[in-house]
Motif scaffolding. Structure first.
Motif, mmCIF file in Angstrom:
data_model
loop_
_atom_site.group_PDB
_atom_site.id
_atom_site.type_symbol
_atom_site.label_atom_id
_atom_site.label_comp_id
_atom_site.label_asym_id
_atom_site.label_seq_id
_atom_site.Cartn_x
_atom_site.Cartn_y
_atom_site.Cartn_z
ATOM 1 N N ALA A 1 0.854 -1.192 0.000
ATOM 2 C CA ALA A 1 0.000 0.000 0.000
ATOM 3 C C ALA A 1 0.880 1.228 0.000
ATOM 4 N N PHE A 2 0.479 2.247 -0.746
ATOM 5 C CA PHE A 2 1.171 3.542 -0.710
ATOM 6 C C PHE A 2 0.237 4.529 -0.035
ATOM 7 N N GLY A 3 0.552 4.908 1.190
ATOM 8 C CA GLY A 3 -0.391 5.738 1.929
ATOM 9 C C GLY A 3 -1.706 4.992 2.027
ATOM 10 N N GLY A 4 -2.749 5.574 1.521
ATOM 11 C CA GLY A 4 -4.045 4.904 1.585
ATOM 12 C C GLY A 4 -4.313 4.001 0.385
ATOM 13 N N VAL A 5 -3.494 4.156 -0.678
ATOM 14 C CA VAL A 5 -3.772 3.412 -1.908
ATOM 15 C C VAL A 5 -3.230 1.997 -1.803
ATOM 16 N N VAL A 6 -4.116 1.003 -1.872
ATOM 17 C CA VAL A 6 -3.660 -0.381 -1.876
ATOM 18 C C VAL A 6 -3.406 -0.759 -3.338
ATOM 19 N N ALA A 7 -2.122 -0.810 -3.703
ATOM 20 C CA ALA A 7 -1.783 -1.020 -5.115
ATOM 21 C C ALA A 7 -1.666 -2.498 -5.458
ATOM 22 N N ALA A 8 -1.440 -3.323 -4.445
ATOM 23 C CA ALA A 8 -1.485 -4.783 -4.644
ATOM 24 C C ALA A 8 -2.141 -5.361 -3.401
ATOM 25 N N GLY B 1 -5.716 -4.670 -16.881
ATOM 26 C CA GLY B 1 -6.482 -3.937 -15.886
ATOM 27 C C GLY B 1 -6.489 -2.469 -16.246
ATOM 28 N N PRO B 2 -7.452 -1.732 -15.725
ATOM 29 C CA PRO B 2 -7.547 -0.310 -16.037
ATOM 30 C C PRO B 2 -6.307 0.456 -15.558
ATOM 31 N N ASN B 3 -6.148 1.702 -15.995
ATOM 32 C CA ASN B 3 -5.030 2.534 -15.538
ATOM 33 C C ASN B 3 -5.022 2.632 -14.018
ATOM 34 N N GLY B 4 -3.835 2.493 -13.463
ATOM 35 C CA GLY B 4 -3.707 2.605 -12.019
ATOM 36 C C GLY B 4 -4.177 1.390 -11.260
ATOM 37 N N ALA B 5 -4.382 0.269 -11.977
ATOM 38 C CA ALA B 5 -4.879 -0.938 -11.307
ATOM 39 C C ALA B 5 -3.806 -1.598 -10.449
ATOM 40 N N GLY B 6 -2.558 -1.274 -10.707
ATOM 41 C CA GLY B 6 -1.477 -1.868 -9.918
ATOM 42 C C GLY B 6 -0.637 -2.866 -10.694
ATOM 43 N N LYS B 7 -0.676 -2.797 -12.013
ATOM 44 C CA LYS B 7 0.059 -3.767 -12.836
ATOM 45 C C LYS B 7 1.566 -3.563 -12.696
ATOM 46 N N THR B 8 2.004 -2.324 -12.920
ATOM 47 C CA THR B 8 3.433 -2.045 -12.804
ATOM 48 C C THR B 8 3.914 -2.314 -11.386
ATOM 49 N N THR B 9 3.086 -1.954 -10.421
ATOM 50 C CA THR B 9 3.448 -2.193 -9.021
ATOM 51 C C THR B 9 3.697 -3.675 -8.772
ATOM 52 N N LEU B 10 2.876 -4.525 -9.379
ATOM 53 C CA LEU B 10 3.049 -5.960 -9.203
ATOM 54 C C LEU B 10 4.404 -6.417 -9.759
ATOM 55 N N ILE C 1 11.948 -4.333 -6.520
ATOM 56 C CA ILE C 1 12.107 -2.889 -6.373
ATOM 57 C C ILE C 1 11.300 -2.411 -5.173
ATOM 58 N N TYR C 2 10.127 -2.995 -4.973
ATOM 59 C CA TYR C 2 9.371 -2.778 -3.737
ATOM 60 C C TYR C 2 9.388 -4.069 -2.928
ATOM 61 N N ASN C 3 9.230 -3.933 -1.612
ATOM 62 C CA ASN C 3 9.102 -5.108 -0.764
ATOM 63 C C ASN C 3 7.644 -5.360 -0.431
ATOM 64 N N PHE D 1 10.756 -1.944 -18.712
ATOM 65 C CA PHE D 1 10.020 -0.916 -17.995
ATOM 66 C C PHE D 1 9.015 -0.216 -18.911
ATOM 67 N N GLN D 2 8.013 0.363 -18.260
ATOM 68 C CA GLN D 2 6.981 1.070 -19.018
ATOM 69 C C GLN D 2 7.616 2.177 -19.864
ATOM 70 N N THR D 3 8.465 2.991 -19.221
ATOM 71 C CA THR D 3 9.328 3.891 -19.982
ATOM 72 C C THR D 3 10.711 3.259 -19.920
ATOM 73 N N ASP E 1 6.730 -4.763 -19.439
ATOM 74 C CA ASP E 1 5.714 -3.752 -19.135
ATOM 75 C C ASP E 1 5.324 -2.982 -20.394
ATOM 76 N N GLU E 2 4.119 -3.215 -20.863
ATOM 77 C CA GLU E 2 3.541 -2.509 -22.018
ATOM 78 C C GLU E 2 4.463 -2.437 -23.235
ATOM 79 N N PRO E 3 4.794 -3.559 -23.822
ATOM 80 C CA PRO E 3 5.694 -3.532 -24.984
ATOM 81 C C PRO E 3 5.080 -2.819 -26.182
ATOM 82 N N GLU F 1 -0.328 -5.415 -20.907
ATOM 83 C CA GLU F 1 -0.691 -4.838 -22.191
ATOM 84 C C GLU F 1 -2.102 -4.265 -22.170
ATOM 85 N N HIS F 2 -2.248 -3.169 -22.895
ATOM 86 C CA HIS F 2 -3.572 -2.553 -23.015
ATOM 87 C C HIS F 2 -4.281 -2.959 -24.293
ATOM 88 N N ARG F 3 -3.511 -3.412 -25.282
ATOM 89 C CA ARG F 3 -4.156 -3.731 -26.563
ATOM 90 C C ARG F 3 -4.766 -5.116 -26.500
HETATM 91 N N1 LIG Z 1 6.019 4.609 -5.602
HETATM 92 C C1 LIG Z 1 4.713 4.906 -5.443
HETATM 93 N N2 LIG Z 1 4.333 5.782 -4.490
HETATM 94 C C2 LIG Z 1 3.030 6.082 -4.318
HETATM 95 N N3 LIG Z 1 2.031 5.569 -5.040
HETATM 96 C C3 LIG Z 1 2.342 4.685 -6.012
HETATM 97 C C4 LIG Z 1 3.703 4.318 -6.274
HETATM 98 N N4 LIG Z 1 3.707 3.436 -7.276
HETATM 99 C C5 LIG Z 1 2.439 3.263 -7.649
HETATM 100 N N5 LIG Z 1 1.608 4.008 -6.898
HETATM 101 C C6 LIG Z 1 0.144 4.036 -7.001
HETATM 102 O O1 LIG Z 1 -0.314 2.715 -7.072
HETATM 103 C C7 LIG Z 1 -1.374 2.615 -7.987
HETATM 104 C C8 LIG Z 1 -1.048 1.600 -9.047
HETATM 105 O O2 LIG Z 1 -0.055 2.117 -9.917
HETATM 106 P P1 LIG Z 1 0.591 1.280 -11.096
HETATM 107 O O3 LIG Z 1 1.644 2.119 -11.701
HETATM 108 O O4 LIG Z 1 0.978 -0.046 -10.600
HETATM 109 O O5 LIG Z 1 -0.623 1.139 -12.107
HETATM 110 P P2 LIG Z 1 -0.666 0.465 -13.531
HETATM 111 O O6 LIG Z 1 -1.700 -0.590 -13.452
HETATM 112 O O7 LIG Z 1 0.683 0.067 -13.984
HETATM 113 O O8 LIG Z 1 -1.211 1.653 -14.407
HETATM 114 P P3 LIG Z 1 -0.858 2.104 -15.903
HETATM 115 O O9 LIG Z 1 -1.723 1.288 -16.792
HETATM 116 O O10 LIG Z 1 -1.238 3.535 -15.933
HETATM 117 O O11 LIG Z 1 0.582 1.875 -16.110
HETATM 118 C C9 LIG Z 1 -1.625 4.006 -8.540
HETATM 119 O O12 LIG Z 1 -2.670 4.572 -7.826
HETATM 120 C C10 LIG Z 1 -0.334 4.723 -8.261
HETATM 121 O O13 LIG Z 1 -0.566 6.084 -8.050
#
Ligand SMILES: Nc1ncnc2c1ncn2[C@@H]1O[C@H](COP(=O)(O)OP(=O)(O)OP(=O)(O)O)[C@@H](O)[C@H]1O
Ligand SMILES: [Mg+2]
Lengths: 249, 327
Positions: A14-21, A38-47, A54-56, A86-88, A173-175, A205-207
């Motif tokens: 979780a990042f602050g209040g956002v549960v990303a995984a 998953g939709p934007n911000g679903a937590g794919k990159t975080t996973l 990179i994250y624990n 990486f995404q970028t 990540d998003e080739p 992937e989004h496509r």
């Molecule tokens: N280092 C971080 N610090 C704070 N919040 C983060 C961090 N990394 C990700 N988040 C938050 O976690 C959530 C998931 O982000 P993530 O980048 O995993 O989404 P995504 O599914 O890859 O989206 P996209 O399709 O836009 O790439 C988002 O709300 C994002 O703001």
């Protein structure tokens, strides 16, 4: 089913209040291509960041090839055969293209600084690169700076660097972002070659056309939670998935 | 694709150096030789800064302290223990490297400006220590009558002999750094500089690798300190202050931070300029200041960066011409 090469068991962050995984579990088999959507911000990159270290993770466990790597730093996971893009694209922007790619071979060889300094022979970088670039279908002055390279080709080049690492697992990540259709075909061919070599791949992937045709299995994330996990056909008919993508009526 | 071949530029530069060495050995007087030898010695230490700052991206403001530590250790070994000078230089370099590794393991945890300031702080500590710890350094008087280098019965006495010895050492050190640049360590260091997240996912143990870079930098500084001690036969703590650290830093920045030739150009220019500009007296530091500001604005990659961009332009023109011919 064969023994999984990668296994995540209830991982969360979780990042602050956002549960990303949120309690994510899955298994990846050698040679499998698993789509992560998953939709934007679903937590794919975080996973991917959790898997690559990179994250624990705040709970649960991650196993690579049967070894618990939950507390293992990123560089050691990489040495166990975990490659990622990486995404970028993340390159050494002040270095030559060739140096960027050689870092992949360095990881495959793992000979150490001293051996490398004294010129110990590793894997055949030139031949491997040639083979991969033939599939990629473009070429460059390898001593140029990486910053002269267009974005799309950088994305492909990152896949190539990952493949030079001889990975067991590839996280991509998003080739398709920034690639035209021909380039995308080539990127998919590269990944298929990796699976033929026994590598398991997770690809974000989004496509949808690409995801549905290309992946053996698909995980759908929404708000950090797995809302569906199965074959493309199963996922496409899943109520929760349709809801997440189209919104509640 | 990557055939090894001596490029015309390398041949031209080697030829130039050979001519330069010949000219110096024929015409240079003692005054000139002293300056030249000093710039060679500073070049060796600058190589370390180039590894840590150019390759790894860590701004080093503590080189002078390791130069001092290396210089005094070697002087003490030679004077008090009667050790052969070549051995005392090597041991001093290694000993300083161990100290560097320990200090480095703490410092490299810091990033950017924090690292730079911490390394500067370290210089202040060491400088105070060297000035006041009389048994080791002779205090404010420094140490005198430090024996000169001798190799297999051959004593290096004249400045010209020193010049040749220093040329060989500097050349060897330069080759070493170029080899690092072209092998795994160099690439790993550059990955830390440009993208430490990518570095980790490429299997680079960034913490340990940064300590290596720091240690290498301290060892080059120590080597140049030891050489100064035996070359001048005197040293005193006043040389190893933050002023020297800064000047070294400036040499490398203005010459070209990520290039061995750049480090060389920087040290030569910055050792000669004060002599050439001696008539300006007090204004010299001001001139330096202006020079640095202008360099940073107009050539952030230093003099070497300018040369490289000229070379790249020539190469591009050639390519265009070839392409035109092909059509
Ligand atoms: N280092 C971080 N610090 C704070 N919040 C983060 C961090 N990394 C990700 N988040 C938050 O976690 C959530 C998931 O982000 P993530 O980048 O995993 O989404 P995504 O599914 O890859 O989206 P996209 O399709 O836009 O790439 C988002 O709300 C994002 O703001
Ligand atoms: Mg993302």
């Amino acid at each position: 089913m064969t023994k999984p090469i990668l296994k995540a068991d209830g991982i969360s962050i979780a990042f602050g209040g956002v549960v990303a995984a949120d309690n994510v579990s899955f298994e990846l088999a050698p040679g499998e291509i698993k789509g992560l959507i998953g939709p934007n911000g679903a937590g794919k990159t975080t996973l991917l960041n959790l898997i690559s270290g990179i994250y624990n993770t705040s709970s649960g466990s991650i196993h690579i090839d049967g070894v618990d790597v939950t507390k293992v730093p990123a560089y050691k996971r990489a040495r166990m055969g975990l490659a990622r893009t990486f995404q970028t694209p993340r390159f050494l922007h002040r270095s030559s293209i060739i140096n960027n790619l050689l870092l992949g071979t360095d990881l495959a060889d793992q000979m150490g600084y001293i051996n490398s300094f004294f010129g110990k022979k590793g894997s055949n970088f030139n031949d491997e690169l040639e083979e991969l670039m033939e599939i990629a279908g473009f070429t460059f002055d390898w001593n140029d700076s990486i910053s002269t390279m267009p974005f799309g080709q950088q994305k492909i080049l990152e896949i190539i660097r990952a493949m030079l690492e001889h990975p067991k697992i590839m996280l991509v990540d998003e080739p398709a972002a920034g690639l035209n259709d021909i380039e995308l075909q080539r990127a998919m061919k590269l990944m298929e070659l990796a699976t033929e070599r026994g590598c398991g791949i997770i690809v974000i992937e989004h496509r949808m056309d690409m995801v549905m045709n290309f992946c053996h299995n698909i995980i759908v994330l929404n708000f950090g939670k797995v809302i569906a996990n199965g074959t493309p056909e199963e996922v496409q008919c899943n109520e929760a998935v349709i809801e997440a993508y189209l919104g509640r009526e | 694709m990557m055939k090894k071949r001596l490029s015309p530029a390398v041949i031209a530069i080697s030829g130039l150096f050979a001519l330069l060495m010949l000219g110096i050995s024929i015409w240079a007087n003692d005054y000139l030789l002293t300056i030249i030898n000093m710039s060679l010695i500073y070049f060796i230490g600058a190589l370390g800064i180039s590894v840590l700052m150019g390759m790894t991206g860590y701004m080093m403001l503590g080189s002078a302290s390791f130069m001092g530590i290396g210089g005094f250790i070697s002087a003490n070994f030679a004077v008090k223990l009667g050790m052969p000078v070549w051995l005392s230089i090597i041991l001093a370099t290694i000993a300083t490297g161990i100290i560097g590794a320990i200090i480095g393991s703490a410092l490299v945890k810091l990033n950017g400006a924090f690292f730079a300031f911490a390394s500067l702080g370290f210089t202040q500590i060491v400088s105070t220590f060297l000035t006041n710890y009389v048994p080791f350094t002779g205090g404010a008087d420094g140490m005198q009558k430090i024996p000169t280098l001798s190799l297999g019965g051959f004593k290096v006495t004249s400045l010209l002999q020193w010049f040749f010895v220093l040329c060989i050492i500097a050349f060897g050190c330069g080759l070493l750094v170029e080899r690092i640049r072209k092998t795994q360590l160099g690439r790993s260091l550059e990955s830390i500089r440009d993208n430490s997240v990518a570095a980790e996912t490429l299997g680079v143990n960034t913490y340990l690798t940064k300590i290596y870079a720091f240690t290498i930098a301290t060892m080059f500084a120590a080597l140049s300190g030891a050489l100064i001690a035996h070359h001048n036969s005197v040293i005193s703590a006043s040389l190893f202050s933050s002023v020297t650290s800064f000047r070294w830093f400036m040499m490398v920045m203005c010459g070209g931070v990520n290039s061995t030739l750049g480090a060389f150009i920087g040290t030569v220019v910055f050792t000669f300029l004060p002599e050439v500009l001696r008539f300006t007296k007090l204004f010299i530091n001001m001139l330096f200041g202006v020079a640095i500001i202008l360099t940073m604005i107009y050539m952030p990659d230093g003099l070497m960066g300018v040369l490289q961009s000229i070379a790249a332009r020539i190469k591009n023109k050639k390519k265009e011409r070839k392409e035109k011919q092909a059509k």
